[in-house]
Design an enzyme around this catalytic site. Structure first.
Site, short mmCIF file in Angstrom:
data_model
loop_
_atom_site.label_atom_id
_atom_site.label_comp_id
_atom_site.label_asym_id
_atom_site.label_seq_id
_atom_site.Cartn_x
_atom_site.Cartn_y
_atom_site.Cartn_z
N ASN A 1 16.93 14.92 -23.92
CA ASN A 1 17.44 16.22 -24.37
C ASN A 1 17.17 17.27 -23.29
O ASN A 1 16.62 16.96 -22.24
CB ASN A 1 16.79 16.61 -25.70
CG ASN A 1 15.29 16.67 -25.59
OD1 ASN A 1 14.74 17.50 -24.88
ND2 ASN A 1 14.59 15.74 -26.26
N PRO B 1 7.89 7.16 -34.08
CA PRO B 1 6.86 7.78 -34.91
C PRO B 1 6.96 9.31 -34.81
O PRO B 1 7.30 9.84 -33.75
CB PRO B 1 5.54 7.29 -34.27
CG PRO B 1 5.90 6.78 -32.92
CD PRO B 1 7.34 6.40 -32.95
N ASP B 2 6.70 9.99 -35.92
CA ASP B 2 6.66 11.45 -35.90
C ASP B 2 5.22 11.84 -35.54
O ASP B 2 4.32 11.80 -36.38
CB ASP B 2 7.08 12.03 -37.26
CG ASP B 2 7.24 13.54 -37.18
OD1 ASP B 2 6.41 14.20 -36.51
OD2 ASP B 2 8.19 14.06 -37.78
N ILE B 3 5.02 12.17 -34.29
CA ILE B 3 3.66 12.41 -33.76
C ILE B 3 2.97 13.52 -34.53
O ILE B 3 1.83 13.40 -34.98
CB ILE B 3 3.72 12.75 -32.25
CG1 ILE B 3 4.49 11.67 -31.50
CG2 ILE B 3 2.31 12.91 -31.67
CD1 ILE B 3 4.83 12.01 -30.05
N PHE C 1 6.46 23.05 -33.64
CA PHE C 1 7.60 23.90 -33.28
C PHE C 1 8.79 23.39 -34.08
O PHE C 1 8.81 22.23 -34.48
CB PHE C 1 7.90 23.79 -31.78
CG PHE C 1 7.18 24.82 -30.95
CD1 PHE C 1 5.83 24.69 -30.69
CD2 PHE C 1 7.87 25.91 -30.42
CE1 PHE C 1 5.16 25.63 -29.93
CE2 PHE C 1 7.21 26.87 -29.65
CZ PHE C 1 5.85 26.73 -29.42
O1 PMT Z 1 11.00 22.83 -23.13
P1 PMT Z 1 11.79 24.12 -23.14
O2 PMT Z 1 13.05 24.03 -22.31
O3 PMT Z 1 10.94 25.30 -22.76
O4 PMT Z 1 12.31 24.38 -24.63
C1 PMT Z 1 11.38 24.68 -25.63
C2 PMT Z 1 11.70 23.95 -26.94
C3 PMT Z 1 13.00 24.49 -27.51
C4 PMT Z 1 11.82 22.43 -26.70
C5 PMT Z 1 10.46 24.23 -27.88
O5 PMT Z 1 10.36 25.62 -28.09
C6 PMT Z 1 10.63 23.54 -29.22
O6 PMT Z 1 11.24 24.06 -30.15
N1 PMT Z 1 10.05 22.32 -29.34
C7 PMT Z 1 10.22 21.44 -30.49
C8 PMT Z 1 11.55 20.77 -30.39
C9 PMT Z 1 11.79 19.76 -31.52
O7 PMT Z 1 11.82 18.62 -31.27
O8 PMT Z 1 11.86 20.32 -32.69
P2 PMT Z 1 12.11 19.46 -34.05
O9 PMT Z 1 12.48 20.51 -35.04
O10 PMT Z 1 13.05 18.34 -33.81
O11 PMT Z 1 10.68 18.84 -34.35
C10 PMT Z 1 9.73 19.50 -35.17
C11 PMT Z 1 8.34 19.27 -34.65
O12 PMT Z 1 7.99 17.89 -34.74
C12 PMT Z 1 8.11 19.65 -33.20
O13 PMT Z 1 6.83 20.25 -33.10
C13 PMT Z 1 8.14 18.32 -32.46
O14 PMT Z 1 7.30 18.36 -31.30
C14 PMT Z 1 7.56 17.39 -33.49
N2 PMT Z 1 8.04 16.00 -33.42
C15 PMT Z 1 9.35 15.70 -33.64
C16 PMT Z 1 9.77 14.41 -33.63
C17 PMT Z 1 8.83 13.37 -33.37
N3 PMT Z 1 9.20 12.10 -33.33
N4 PMT Z 1 7.56 13.68 -33.14
C18 PMT Z 1 7.14 14.97 -33.16
O15 PMT Z 1 5.95 15.25 -32.94
#
Ligand code: PMT
Length: 404
Positions: free
Chosen positions: A210, A305-307, A323
């Site tokens: 991504n 896995p969802d870390i 985030f």
């Molecule tokens: O890296 P940059 O270019 O500076 O951009 C920043 C960002 C937009 C990437 C950052 O601000 C951000 O929003 N990061 C989280 C992106 C994301 O994957 O969001 P999500 O809504 O899909 O996931 C929710 C949360 O679960 C996040 O904290 C993510 O890290 C976590 N996650 C998601 C999937 C997974 N398999 N494991 C996780 O830990």
């Protein structure tokens, strides 16, 4: 002074004999790796030339509010948002008077009104002008609005008089500005931060990923270091300089990120998940490069896995901050993630053309419990600093409640 590395400092110069010291100030800021842009008032240009400041900053100097060329390159609102800190040195009595009344008649005063960045002012003027009650009242007014006033020093003045009103020496100003970027709100605490994208291999040369650049997560790691924390950063593949004092663990896939996080989590006080982790990986990675012989190609994906959720579900989890990157229904989606993943806090960003992924700027809405706070559009560096302050406050609150 590592605190200045990569910080975006907008140096405002107003008219006065001390303007020559601004050249030394700029040189020192640059020596400490700050990214500096200069804005000069018309009177400042009478004392020192924009050409000198341009040569020292390596960037165009901004002098006019309504200049077609500079407005199209970086408009005054963009400049106000660009800054991590605005430093006005020297600040004349006239500038301070206009600033205290909220005038927006030239570029510098307009920027001061348009910014949400901290503003530092280093006054320089004749000692009688400094001692005049009008100047005192104007200074009190700007201080009451949160502006930091540096100095002035006392001593011999260019006009031959002796007394208060000399601009602080450049070295002292730089030291005070550098110090303002640090605190000890997280001292003694261990933070684990994830940043950047993950890559899920398809075959030896292709992968699914991504647009995450890692900037947000790296800014969070740097802000935590500046707040006195011990920081481990688990980073997906990015092309950013690694924070000097952090332990950095480089990973590629979501599974590797999961393994690295789980290995480090035991002694972690606060976990911040800023990485854009791939939700799925390819079930069977081709051993050889896939040929384009078929008209279509199907890839079978399995869930990673969802870390974040797994960390929050540990028996004694750290203070857990997620985030949420959303393209629609930011509030509802972020609150669902906060609750379903049992997080302490979530920072939601609306991702779009100039915000979120792969951008210098972002804007966040932070949710915890039944509360929320908007962090207006700013550099990721500045947002990370505010976010870290919020996290430190809520971490302390949770731990106070635990012990009562
Ligand atoms: O890296 P940059 O270019 O500076 O951009 C920043 C960002 C937009 C990437 C950052 O601000 C951000 O929003 N990061 C989280 C992106 C994301 O994957 O969001 P999500 O809504 O899909 O996931 C929710 C949360 O679960 C996040 O904290 C993510 O890290 C976590 N996650 C998601 C999937 C997974 N398999 N494991 C996780 O830990």
């Amino acid at each position: 002074m590592h605190q200045l590395k990569g910080k975006r400092i907008l140096l405002g110069i107003t008219g006065g004999i001390a303007a020559y010291k601004a050249a030394v100030l700029l040189r020192l800021l640059r020596l400490h790796d700050a990214d500096v842009r200069v804005v000069m008032t018309r009177n400042a240009c009478e004392f020192i030339t924009p050409l000198t400041m341009q040569a020292l900053s390596g960037k165009p100097v901004h002098t006019e509010l309504l200049d077609l060329e500079t407005e199209s390159a970086m408009g005054h609102i963009d400049l106000a948002r660009w800054a991590d800190l605005i430093l006005i040195a020297p600040a004349s009595a006239n500038f301070i008077a206009r600033y205290s009344h909220g005038f927006a008649e030239d570029l510098l005063s307009t920027l001061c009104l348009a910014t949400t960045a901290p503003v530092f002012v280093a006054p320089a003027m004749n000692q009688q002008m400094w001692l005049n009650p009008a100047t005192g009242e104007n200074l009190e007014k700007i201080k009451s609005r949160g502006i930091t006033v540096l100095g002035p020093a006392a001593g011999e003045q260019a006009c031959g008089e002796n007394g208060p009103g000399r601009m602080l020496e450049a070295e002292d100003i730089v030291a005070l500005v550098a110090k303002s970027f640090t605190s000890n709100i997280l001292s003694g605490l261990r933070l684990l931060v994830t940043a950047g994208p993950t890559r899920e291999a398809i075959d030896p040369v292709r992968y699914i990923s991504n647009r995450s650049s890692g900037r947000m997560g790296y800014a969070v790691a740097n802000a935590a270091l500046e707040a006195g924390a011990e920081v481990s950063l688990v980073s997906g593949p990015v092309s950013l300089p690694v924070p000097d004092r952090a332990e950095v663990i480089q990973v590629t896939s979501a599974q590797e990120m999961y393994n690295a996080v789980m290995q480090k989590i035991k002694n972690t006080d606060i976990f911040i998940s800023a990485a854009a982790v791939a939700d799925y990986s390819v079930e069977t990675i081709a051993v050889q490069k896939i040929k384009k012989s078929n008209a279509s190609l199907e890839l079978s994906l399995t869930k990673n896995p969802d870390i974040l959720a797994e960390v929050a579900a540990l028996q004694s989890p750290p203070f857990t901050v997620g985030f949420a990157a959303e393209t629609e229904d930011l509030k509802a989606n972020a609150q669902t993630k906060l609750q379903s993943k049992k997080l302490d806090m979530i920072a939601a960003n609306q991702v779009g053309a100039d915000l979120g992924f792969d951008s210098e700027m972002n804007a966040l809405t932070v949710f915890w419990g039944n509360e929320q706070k908007e962090l207006q559009q700013a550099t990721k560096t500045r947002l990370a600093k505010t976010l870290i302050t919020l996290i430190a406050e809520q971490y302390n609150e949770k731990n106070i409640n635990k012990t009562h």
